[in-house]
Design an enzyme around this catalytic site. Structure first.
Site: not given
Ligand SMILES: NC(=O)c1ccc[n+]([C@@H]2O[C@H](COP(=O)([O-])OP(=O)(O)OC[C@H]3O[C@@H](n4cnc5c(N)ncnc54)[C@H](O)[C@@H]3O)[C@@H](O)[C@H]2O)c1
Length: 440
Positions: A159, A270
């Site tokens: 996501l 991330c």
């Protein structure tokens, strides 16, 4: 069973997963060690900003499909346990598994009490071979045997913050790393209930599933650093414009246009840490990772290019008023982890510039980082007012509403540095000093 699934770690991934599953009628138990987060969720308030999240959260808290707690006492009341805790970096860049280890220990101690078959689904991003270590730890803490008493699935999450609900409900693909047909059947039975139309599923082994996540993140980061490298070349050729170059490149069917926008580089929780982790893993395996070094180096120096542009235009920036539009690491989120705005603002503050900032939702998080070293504005117009230079850092769509006349009217000197190529150069260049990444 009292719950269909439990989810450990209610951050961007765990909370999005929990809320979306609960909205599909699945009974979810959410667990997070952060008591404040638990209190907020129980009141139906989302601890993070994501489009549509608050409405969905209120609904599932009210109808009881999502229940949350800060201890692991009830974990054994669900047969499927999702792991979505953070996997940050160690100082040397390698993956830090401390949250995973604590969670696994607690899961082990809880499932010890039951004779059911449990399935542990790893959503957290983990480096290859981690699931093997998790199996050993879980066997040790639970006294149970993998394959007989419990199974493991590696199901990495893709996501994007800012689109978390949409991406969770409608993923492009699902990766199922597994080591037994039984586990595969259990997870797919659940996913058939959740996804109205099940997206393409890739079945593979545990290690490949772990590497698929890193190869995807790294490739997307590579695209960003690559286009930023080309942007530097464009800045140095007469009439050079990265937007035209990128548009032309995107028309080639072999090259997708996504992640090909030149800008100030990537940030967030991330990409930076995933690249560090895979670089460290490469080193451990004796694999040359110069390609990753280049991605990191371009990304490290990209935000500093606006500082050079500002200095070139203003000379000494001491006591100059500079406005910053956008603080979050990308539009659609309040997340400021590893945001490029932090690098730019800290640098300008060190140069003794006076900084005014505006972001639609990340101001509270920004206050925790910058305190009173900068000024916070309530809207974009107030932010640019009486400033000598404006830097657009995050491309929130509301900044599109600012027209050339607003900059000319509000600013001391209408000098705009467009770090994300949000504005139409042909229009803006006619009215103000318009400088941008990838524009000569
Ligand atoms: N954020 C993203 O966009 C994204 C996308 C894909 C994958 N991932 C990966 O998913 C994982 C989670 O990321 P995130 O952004 O949701 O993290 P996050 O930091 O937002 O949330 C992690 C949560 O886990 C909780 N936690 C830590 N230790 C715990 C424990 N022992 N028991 C229960 N709760 C615990 C923390 O309090 C926190 O709320 C990471 O591995 C990340 O790399 C993140």
């Amino acid at each position: 069973m009292e719950y269909d699934v439990s989810i450990i770690g209610l951050g961007y991934v765990g909370l999005s997963t929990g809320i979306c599953f609960a909205n599909r009628g699945i009974k979810v138990l959410g667990i997070d060690i952060d008591q404040k987060k638990i209190q907020k969720i129980r009141k139906g308030k989302s601890p993070i900003f994501e489009k549509n999240m608050s409405i969905l959260l209120k609904k599932v808290v009210k109808n009881g499909k999502l229940r949350v707690q800060s201890n692991y006492d009830d974990i054994f009341k669900s047969k499927i346990i999702f792991l979505a805790v953070g996997t940050p970096s160690n100082i040397d860049g390698s993956i830090n598994l401390k949250y995973i280890k604590t969670a696994i220990k607690n899961i082990g101690l809880s499932i010890k009490k039951s004779n059911e078959y449990f399935l542990i689904v790893i959503k957290s991003t983990v480096i290859p071979n981690t699931s093997e270590k998790i199996i050993k730890d879980l066997e040790r803490h639970s006294g149970k045997i993998c394959g007989t008493d419990f199974g493991i699935i590696v199901n990495p999450e893709f996501l994007q913050e800012g689109k978390a609900v949409q991406d969770t409900l409608y993923p492009d693909r699902i990766i199922i790393g597994h080591s037994s047909q039984k586990d595969k059947k259990i997870i797919m039975k659940l996913y058939k209930k959740i996804y109205r139309k099940v997206p393409p599923v890739v079945y593979t082994n545990l290690n490949n599933a772990e590497l698929i996540k890193y190869s995807t993140s790294t490739f997307l980061a590579l695209k960003i650093s690559y286009i930023n490298y080309i942007a530097r070349l464009a800045e140095n050729i007469p009439g050079g414009d990265i937007v035209e170059i990128k548009t032309a490149m995107s028309l080639d069917k072999r090259i997708s246009e996504s992640f090909l926008n030149a800008g100030l580089g990537f940030g967030g929780s991330c990409f930076p840490k995933d690249i560090r982790a895979i670089k460290s893993f490469s080193k451990d395996n004796g694999i040359n990772s110069d390609i990753l070094k280049s991605i990191i180096e371009i990304n490290r120096t990209q935000p500093l290019r606006v500082i050079t542009m500002v200095k070139k235009k203003l000379g000494n920036v001491q006591k100059k008023n500079i406005s910053i539009l956008g603080l979050s690491f990308k539009p659609g989120t309040d997340d400021m982890r590893d945001a490029v705005s932090i690098i730019i603002i800290k640098k300008l503050v060190a140069l003794k510039a006076k900084i005014k900032v505006y972001d639609p939702i990340a101001i509270d998080n920004a206050k925790r980082i910058f305190g009173n070293s900068i000024q916070y504005s309530k809207n974009p117009v107030e932010c640019i007012k009486n400033t000598d230079c404006c830097i657009l850092v995050t491309e929130w769509s509301e900044f599109k509403n600012l027209k050339p006349k607003d900059f000319v009217k509000q600013m001391n000197r209408p000098l705009l540095i467009d770090g994300r190529r949000l504005y139409e150069k042909s229009i803006f260049k006619n009215y103000l000093e318009y400088n941008a990444i990838g524009l000569s």
